[in-house]
Design a protein around this motif. Structure first.
Motif, PDB file in Angstrom:
ATOM      1  N   LEU A   1       0.621  -1.205   0.086  1.00 17.69           N
ATOM      2  CA  LEU A   1      -0.182   0.058   0.033  1.00 17.69           C
ATOM      3  C   LEU A   1       0.698   1.176   0.058  1.00 17.69           C
ATOM      4  CD1 LEU A   1      -2.915  -0.876   2.431  1.00 17.69           C
ATOM      5  CD2 LEU A   1      -2.725  -0.849   0.142  1.00 17.69           C
ATOM      6  N   ILE A   2       2.126   1.097   0.274  1.00 21.22           N
ATOM      7  CA  ILE A   2       2.819   2.511   0.580  1.00 21.22           C
ATOM      8  C   ILE A   2       3.592   2.684  -0.937  1.00 21.22           C
ATOM      9  CG2 ILE A   2       3.017   2.378   3.054  1.00 21.22           C
ATOM     10  CD1 ILE A   2       6.003   1.371   2.385  1.00 21.22           C
ATOM     11  N   GLU A   3       3.513   1.534  -1.826  1.00 20.51           N
ATOM     12  CA  GLU A   3       4.453   1.916  -2.910  1.00 20.51           C
ATOM     13  C   GLU A   3       3.208   2.356  -4.050  1.00 20.51           C
ATOM     14  OE1 GLU A   3       7.295  -1.946  -3.277  1.00 20.51           O
ATOM     15  OE2 GLU A   3       5.073  -2.470  -3.699  1.00 20.51           O
ATOM     16  N   ALA A   4       2.722   3.706  -3.832  1.00 19.72           N
ATOM     17  CA  ALA A   4       1.678   4.350  -4.530  1.00 19.72           C
ATOM     18  C   ALA A   4       2.037   4.569  -5.974  1.00 19.72           C
ATOM     19  CB  ALA A   4       1.085   5.521  -3.897  1.00 19.72           C
ATOM     20  N   ASP A   5       3.312   4.475  -6.331  1.00 23.30           N
ATOM     21  CA  ASP A   5       3.848   4.973  -7.888  1.00 23.30           C
ATOM     22  C   ASP A   5       3.680   4.108  -8.826  1.00 23.30           C
ATOM     23  OD1 ASP A   5       5.740   3.586  -6.362  1.00 23.30           O
ATOM     24  OD2 ASP A   5       7.304   4.792  -7.415  1.00 23.30           O
ATOM     25  N   ARG A   6       3.174   2.768  -8.404  1.00 27.46           N
ATOM     26  CA  ARG A   6       3.196   1.420  -9.454  1.00 27.46           C
ATOM     27  C   ARG A   6       1.837   1.345  -9.654  1.00 27.46           C
ATOM     28  NH1 ARG A   6       5.805  -3.560  -7.204  1.00 27.46           N
ATOM     29  NH2 ARG A   6       5.019  -4.391  -8.853  1.00 27.46           N
ATOM     30  N   ALA A   7       1.274   1.084 -11.082  1.00 24.47           N
ATOM     31  CA  ALA A   7      -0.033   0.746 -11.425  1.00 24.47           C
ATOM     32  C   ALA A   7      -0.281  -0.961 -11.061  1.00 24.47           C
ATOM     33  CB  ALA A   7      -0.125   0.673 -12.816  1.00 24.47           C
ATOM     34  N   ARG A   8      -1.517  -0.824 -10.455  1.00 23.85           N
ATOM     35  CA  ARG A   8      -1.815  -2.011 -10.025  1.00 23.85           C
ATOM     36  C   ARG A   8      -3.169  -2.697 -10.588  1.00 23.85           C
ATOM     37  NH1 ARG A   8       1.862  -3.396  -5.779  1.00 23.85           N
ATOM     38  NH2 ARG A   8       2.577  -1.355  -5.012  1.00 23.85           N
ATOM     39  N   LEU A   9      -3.884  -1.672 -11.107  1.00 21.35           N
ATOM     40  CA  LEU A   9      -5.024  -2.165 -12.042  1.00 21.35           C
ATOM     41  C   LEU A   9      -5.072  -1.184 -13.360  1.00 21.35           C
ATOM     42  CD1 LEU A   9      -7.905  -3.477 -12.188  1.00 21.35           C
ATOM     43  CD2 LEU A   9      -8.927  -1.559 -10.926  1.00 21.35           C
ATOM     44  N   GLY A  10      -5.357  -1.810 -14.259  1.00 20.99           N
ATOM     45  CA  GLY A  10      -5.543  -1.157 -15.577  1.00 20.99           C
ATOM     46  C   GLY A  10      -6.114  -1.899 -16.668  1.00 20.99           C
ATOM     47  N   ALA A  11      -6.099  -1.074 -17.964  1.00 19.46           N
ATOM     48  CA  ALA A  11      -6.839  -1.532 -19.055  1.00 19.46           C
ATOM     49  C   ALA A  11      -6.021  -0.974 -20.249  1.00 19.46           C
ATOM     50  CB  ALA A  11      -8.461  -1.487 -18.864  1.00 19.46           C
ATOM     51  N   ASN A  12      -6.092  -2.013 -21.169  1.00 18.44           N
ATOM     52  CA  ASN A  12      -5.342  -1.423 -22.318  1.00 18.44           C
ATOM     53  C   ASN A  12      -5.953  -2.162 -23.546  1.00 18.44           C
ATOM     54  OD1 ASN A  12      -4.077  -3.691 -22.458  1.00 18.44           O
ATOM     55  ND2 ASN A  12      -2.121  -3.085 -21.863  1.00 18.44           N
ATOM     56  N   GLU A  13      -5.287  -2.052 -24.542  1.00 14.06           N
ATOM     57  CA  GLU A  13      -5.867  -2.759 -25.652  1.00 14.06           C
ATOM     58  C   GLU A  13      -6.068  -4.268 -25.708  1.00 14.06           C
ATOM     59  OE1 GLU A  13      -1.791  -2.145 -27.120  1.00 14.06           O
ATOM     60  OE2 GLU A  13      -3.340  -0.979 -26.227  1.00 14.06           O
ATOM     61  N   TYR A  14      -5.269  -4.853 -25.032  1.00 14.00           N
ATOM     62  CA  TYR A  14      -5.307  -6.310 -24.864  1.00 14.00           C
ATOM     63  C   TYR A  14      -6.002  -6.984 -23.690  1.00 14.00           C
ATOM     64  CZ  TYR A  14      -0.905  -5.866 -27.263  1.00 14.00           C
ATOM     65  OH  TYR A  14       0.011  -5.246 -28.149  1.00 14.00           O
ATOM     66  N   GLY A  15      -6.625  -6.204 -22.579  1.00 16.27           N
ATOM     67  CA  GLY A  15      -7.410  -6.556 -21.588  1.00 16.27           C
ATOM     68  C   GLY A  15      -7.136  -5.822 -20.317  1.00 16.27           C
ATOM     69  N   VAL A  16      -7.710  -6.444 -19.241  1.00 15.73           N
ATOM     70  CA  VAL A  16      -7.753  -5.952 -18.039  1.00 15.73           C
ATOM     71  C   VAL A  16      -6.459  -6.361 -17.303  1.00 15.73           C
ATOM     72  CG1 VAL A  16      -8.729  -5.597 -15.769  1.00 15.73           C
ATOM     73  CG2 VAL A  16     -10.254  -5.243 -17.716  1.00 15.73           C
ATOM     74  N   PHE A  17      -5.592  -5.725 -16.779  1.00 17.45           N
ATOM     75  CA  PHE A  17      -4.672  -6.225 -15.904  1.00 17.45           C
ATOM     76  C   PHE A  17      -4.698  -5.982 -14.395  1.00 17.45           C
ATOM     77  CE2 PHE A  17      -2.399  -2.175 -16.826  1.00 17.45           C
ATOM     78  CZ  PHE A  17      -1.976  -1.984 -15.721  1.00 17.45           C
ATOM     79  N   ILE A  18      -4.293  -6.891 -13.632  1.00 18.59           N
ATOM     80  CA  ILE A  18      -4.529  -6.918 -12.178  1.00 18.59           C
ATOM     81  C   ILE A  18      -3.279  -7.426 -11.573  1.00 18.59           C
ATOM     82  CG2 ILE A  18      -5.984  -7.518 -10.113  1.00 18.59           C
ATOM     83  CD1 ILE A  18      -8.219  -8.432 -12.213  1.00 18.59           C
ATOM     84  N   GLU A  19      -2.725  -6.352 -10.707  1.00 15.97           N
ATOM     85  CA  GLU A  19      -1.502  -6.741 -10.071  1.00 15.97           C
ATOM     86  C   GLU A  19      -1.523  -8.123  -9.209  1.00 15.97           C
ATOM     87  OE1 GLU A  19       1.457  -6.055  -6.498  1.00 15.97           O
ATOM     88  OE2 GLU A  19      -0.301  -5.558  -6.414  1.00 15.97           O
ATOM     89  N   GLY A  20      -0.511  -9.167  -9.472  1.00 19.52           N
ATOM     90  CA  GLY A  20      -0.743 -10.377  -8.814  1.00 19.52           C
ATOM     91  C   GLY A  20      -1.584 -11.255  -9.497  1.00 19.52           C
TER      92      GLY A  20
END
Length: 176
Positions: free
Chosen positions: A65-84
């Motif tokens: 939770l203190i690593e706020a500068d990293r993307a953990r959830l997102g979406a692009n042309e390939y799909g949805v990515f979720i960290e871990g």
């Protein structure tokens, strides 16, 4: 009305944890662990050592939770990515919605992704095989069954409604 193609960001959408969300939990727990370790060393108390281990585990669990500068959830042309978890293809998604549940007087918003295929066929990149130490840390997702992924939106920066609309917009545009 603007064309959807011009409103979709080609770089995708990504969100990380809100800055300061886990700072108190991590640093206060670590401070207690250090203080209790010193007390256990000084006095030889087994209880202080057990409490030290407990606070150290809490600090370690909430560390992401203190690593706020990293993307953990997102979406692009390939799909949805979720960290871990991995990258879920757009074609592997049946439905994306915001699920709200109440625990006592707290409202919890979760991004609910229902899969149209089995997990093995829906995931383009499987990141669930994590190192053992990372499995002990907080993950933003859970799977109540083999066709549903729930992502807790509470620690993420931004509004849960905006996160849902950004992901749904890309799903409709790229594959839904």
């Amino acid at each position: 009305m603007a064309d959807v193609a011009t409103t979709i960001d080609p770089n995708g959408f990504a969100v990380g944890y809100e800055p300061g969300k886990g700072t108190f939990r991590v640093y206060i727990s670590a401070a207690f662990a250090i203080g209790l370790a010193a007390a256990a060393f000084e006095t030889g108390s087994g209880i202080a050592l057990i409490l030290c281990a407990g606070f150290a585990v809490v600090s370690f669990y909430f560390y992401p939770l203190i690593e706020a500068d990293r993307a953990r959830l997102g979406a692009n042309e390939y799909g949805v990515f979720i960290e871990g978890f991995g990258l879920i293809s757009w074609r592997g998604i049946k439905e994306i919605r915001l699920a709200t549940r109440a625990v006592r007087n707290i409202e919890i918003n979760e991004l609910e992704i229902t899969l149209s295929k089995t997990i093995g066929n829906a995931v383009l990149a499987d990141w669930r095989k994590l190192p053992w130490h990372r499995l002990l840390m907080r993950l933003p997702w859970r799977m109540p069954n083999d066709r549903k992924v729930l992502v807790d939106l509470e620690p993420f920066a931004g509004n849960p409604g905006r996160t849902l609309s950004e992901v749904q917009r890309r799903w409709r545009y790229f594959g839904g």
